[in-house]
Scaffold this motif. Structure first.
Motif, short mmCIF file in Angstrom:
data_model
loop_
_atom_site.label_atom_id
_atom_site.label_comp_id
_atom_site.label_asym_id
_atom_site.label_seq_id
_atom_site.Cartn_x
_atom_site.Cartn_y
_atom_site.Cartn_z
N PRO A 86 1.81 7.55 11.25
CA PRO A 86 0.75 7.99 10.34
C PRO A 86 1.28 8.72 9.11
O PRO A 86 0.76 8.55 8.00
N LEU A 87 2.33 9.52 9.30
CA LEU A 87 2.94 10.22 8.16
C LEU A 87 3.57 9.23 7.19
O LEU A 87 3.47 9.39 5.97
N VAL A 88 4.23 8.21 7.74
CA VAL A 88 4.83 7.18 6.89
C VAL A 88 3.75 6.46 6.08
O VAL A 88 3.91 6.22 4.88
N GLY A 89 2.63 6.15 6.73
CA GLY A 89 1.54 5.47 6.04
C GLY A 89 0.99 6.29 4.88
O GLY A 89 0.75 5.77 3.79
N ARG A 90 0.81 7.60 5.10
CA ARG A 90 0.29 8.45 4.03
C ARG A 90 1.29 8.58 2.89
O ARG A 90 0.89 8.62 1.71
N TRP A 91 2.57 8.65 3.23
CA TRP A 91 3.61 8.73 2.20
C TRP A 91 3.59 7.47 1.33
O TRP A 91 3.67 7.54 0.11
N LEU A 92 3.46 6.33 1.95
CA LEU A 92 3.39 5.07 1.20
C LEU A 92 2.15 5.04 0.30
O LEU A 92 2.21 4.58 -0.84
N ASP A 93 1.04 5.54 0.80
CA ASP A 93 -0.19 5.51 0.01
C ASP A 93 -0.16 6.49 -1.16
O ASP A 93 -1.01 6.41 -2.05
N ARG A 94 0.78 7.40 -1.17
CA ARG A 94 0.95 8.27 -2.34
C ARG A 94 1.76 7.59 -3.43
O ARG A 94 2.00 8.16 -4.49
N GLY A 95 2.20 6.37 -3.17
CA GLY A 95 2.90 5.60 -4.19
C GLY A 95 4.34 5.28 -3.90
O GLY A 95 4.94 4.43 -4.57
N ALA A 96 4.95 5.95 -2.92
CA ALA A 96 6.36 5.70 -2.63
C ALA A 96 6.56 4.32 -2.03
O ALA A 96 5.73 3.85 -1.24
N ARG A 97 7.62 3.66 -2.41
CA ARG A 97 7.96 2.36 -1.85
C ARG A 97 9.45 2.33 -1.49
O ARG A 97 9.81 2.50 -0.35
N SER A 98 10.32 2.11 -2.48
CA SER A 98 11.76 2.03 -2.17
C SER A 98 12.28 3.35 -1.61
O SER A 98 13.24 3.36 -0.81
N THR A 99 11.67 4.47 -1.97
CA THR A 99 12.09 5.77 -1.44
C THR A 99 11.89 5.83 0.07
O THR A 99 12.73 6.35 0.81
N VAL A 100 10.76 5.30 0.55
CA VAL A 100 10.50 5.31 1.99
C VAL A 100 11.46 4.38 2.71
O VAL A 100 11.94 4.69 3.81
N VAL A 101 11.74 3.22 2.11
CA VAL A 101 12.71 2.31 2.72
C VAL A 101 14.06 2.99 2.84
O VAL A 101 14.71 2.95 3.90
N ALA A 102 14.50 3.63 1.75
CA ALA A 102 15.79 4.33 1.77
C ALA A 102 15.78 5.47 2.79
O ALA A 102 16.77 5.68 3.51
N ALA A 103 14.66 6.19 2.89
CA ALA A 103 14.57 7.28 3.85
C ALA A 103 14.67 6.78 5.29
O ALA A 103 15.28 7.42 6.15
N SER A 104 14.08 5.60 5.56
CA SER A 104 14.16 5.04 6.92
C SER A 104 15.60 4.69 7.28
O SER A 104 15.96 4.69 8.46
N MET A 105 16.41 4.40 6.27
CA MET A 105 17.83 4.12 6.50
C MET A 105 18.63 5.42 6.62
O MET A 105 19.51 5.55 7.48
N LEU A 106 18.30 6.40 5.77
CA LEU A 106 19.04 7.67 5.80
C LEU A 106 18.81 8.43 7.10
O LEU A 106 19.72 9.08 7.62
N VAL A 107 17.59 8.38 7.63
CA VAL A 107 17.32 9.11 8.87
C VAL A 107 18.14 8.53 10.01
O VAL A 107 18.54 9.25 10.95
N ARG A 108 18.47 7.24 9.92
CA ARG A 108 19.33 6.64 10.95
C ARG A 108 20.79 7.05 10.74
O ARG A 108 21.56 7.08 11.71
N VAL A 109 21.17 7.37 9.51
CA VAL A 109 22.51 7.94 9.28
C VAL A 109 22.64 9.25 10.04
O VAL A 109 23.66 9.54 10.68
#
Length: 417
Positions: free
Chosen positions: A83-106
């Motif tokens: 749900p948090l990811v969904g709200r972040w995307l709806d605020r306009g973020a796109r490539s930032t969320v993709v990058a964050a999903s990769m960084l959190v796995r780092v």
């Protein structure tokens, strides 16, 4: 509105087509740098994901149950973050969320490498961050593609992303398998390579700079956007449909090795064939079926999957010498059903969702996907000991019911119009 990157790629492909220009497909999928990011991320995931359990048991000396519970907890925690990811995307973020999903796995890999032997708590923390990243990525990727491509070109771009990801996962898994002879040191090296791959992919994804600019809202006021579409039948059906993704990895090896006493070569061959078919056919099949409505195609995929499950039931009843080859042959039909499902499900959701709530809609859908993936191993392993009819008959019946529910929802939509 979208930024310059998004606008430049909107018309990369025609709305209806039976042939795909590879360069146009790359542009519609996010551009060359983003395609490289997807490939590198998939390669890293392929290096470690199938062997994370072995890392906990072999390198850290944890018990198999403790390792499995920690991994499951990581997956469930990742689902809770959707749900948090969904709200972040709806605020306009796109490539930032993709990058964050990769960084959190780092972060997850770093914790994994720093975990001392026997420390299950820190391994669980590593699994938590890996789980969050793995669960957040699909929705973020789909939202990014939906921002820069529309209509059937978006469907083809989503299919291309899945094909590319499967190719990377397959190559990564092959490299990891070849490295297993090195023991614990090799697994540590694989983990380090995974972290480096995620870091590289995150930098490439972030550099694409795709973002939606929401409409301005006066200070102190809150304007409610359109509600996220209600899709209970689709979400429930998706939980059942997604079982097909674990058929070649869990159900067939379990049946072939423990019940049919066949060589493990058959399981490996089926897994390789599944990967090759998905990589080569995902885009052509998706484009070919674009002449039909997405919901019709999704309902049809359930029928194909159900028929394949009945085929597995028949194949396992054959004699010892014929059962394994028959199961391998039916697995091709199951993979075709998987390809049709994967090419239509996310495409249907993105087509249904208003732009203002795209993130929340995709998050709800990926929540159902993640739940299905989380429970399917338990369901499969519980049903299998009760015989082929219990396993394949139950899966076939549940998938047919899900297919009927998807088709019935289409009739409801027609009546509303």
């Amino acid at each position: 509105m979208t930024d310059r990157t998004a606008v430049r790629t909107v018309d990369a492909m025609p709305t209806t087509t039976t042939k795909v220009d590879p360069r146009a497909l790359v542009r519609a999928s996010g551009g060359p740098r983003y395609a490289v990011a997807l490939a590198v991320d998939a390669l890293g995931t392929g290096l470690l994901r199938p062997f994370l359990l072995l890392y906990g048991v072999t390198v850290l000396g944890l018990s198999a149950p403790a390792t499995g519970i920690a991994m499951t907890a990581g997956i469930m925690a990742g689902l809770m973050c959707m749900p948090l990811v969904g709200r972040w995307l709806d605020r306009g973020a796109r490539s930032t969320v993709v990058a964050a999903s990769m960084l959190v796995r780092v972060v997850g890999v770093a914790l994994l490498l720093a975990t001392p032997a026997g420390h299950v708590g820190q391994f669980a923390a590593a699994a938590l961050f890996l789980g969050i990243g793995n669960q957040a990525w699909p929705a973020a990727h789909a939202a990014l593609v939906a921002t820069i491509a529309h209509g059937r070109q978006r469907d083809a771009a989503l299919a291309a992303g899945r094909a590319l990801r499967n190719a990377g996962l397959g190559v990564g898994a092959l490299i990891a398998t070849a490295s297993l002879a090195g023991g614990a040191d090799a697994l540590r090296a694989l983990a380090a390579g995974t972290g480096l791959a995620y870091l590289t992919a995150a930098a490439l994804a972030w550099s694409v700079r795709v973002r939606v600019r929401p409409a301005a809202v006066p200070a102190g006021r809150r304007i409610a956007g359109p509600p996220a579409p209600r899709m209970p039948a689709l979400l429930a059906a998706n939980v059942v449909y997604v079982f097909c993704l674990n058929i070649p990895e869990i159900a067939l090896p379990l049946v072939l090795v423990t019940q049919l006493h066949a060589s493990q070569v058959w399981s490996a061959a089926i897994f390789v064939a599944n990967t090759v078919l998905v990589v080569t056919l995902q885009v052509p099949v998706t484009v070919l079926l674009s002449r039909y409505s997405r919901r019709t195609v999704l309902a049809g995929s359930g029928v194909v999957l159900a028929v394949s499950y009945v085929g597995f039931l028949a194949a396992t009843s054959l004699g010892h010498g014929w059962a394994a080859p028959a199961v391998a042959a039916v697995s091709v039909l199951c993979t075709i059903g998987e390809i049709i499902y994967a090419g239509s499900a996310t495409a249907l959701v993105t087509a249904m969702a208003p732009a203002q709530v795209m993130g929340r809609t995709l998050a709800r859908f990926e929540l159902s996907t993640g739940f299905g993936l989380a429970v399917s191993p338990a369901v499969i392993t519980v049903l299998a000991p009760h015989g082929a009819t219990a396993l394949w008959g139950s899966l076939a019946a549940a998938t047919l019911v899900s297919s009927a529910a998807v088709a019935k929802e289409k009739e409801k939509e027609k009546r509303k119009r």
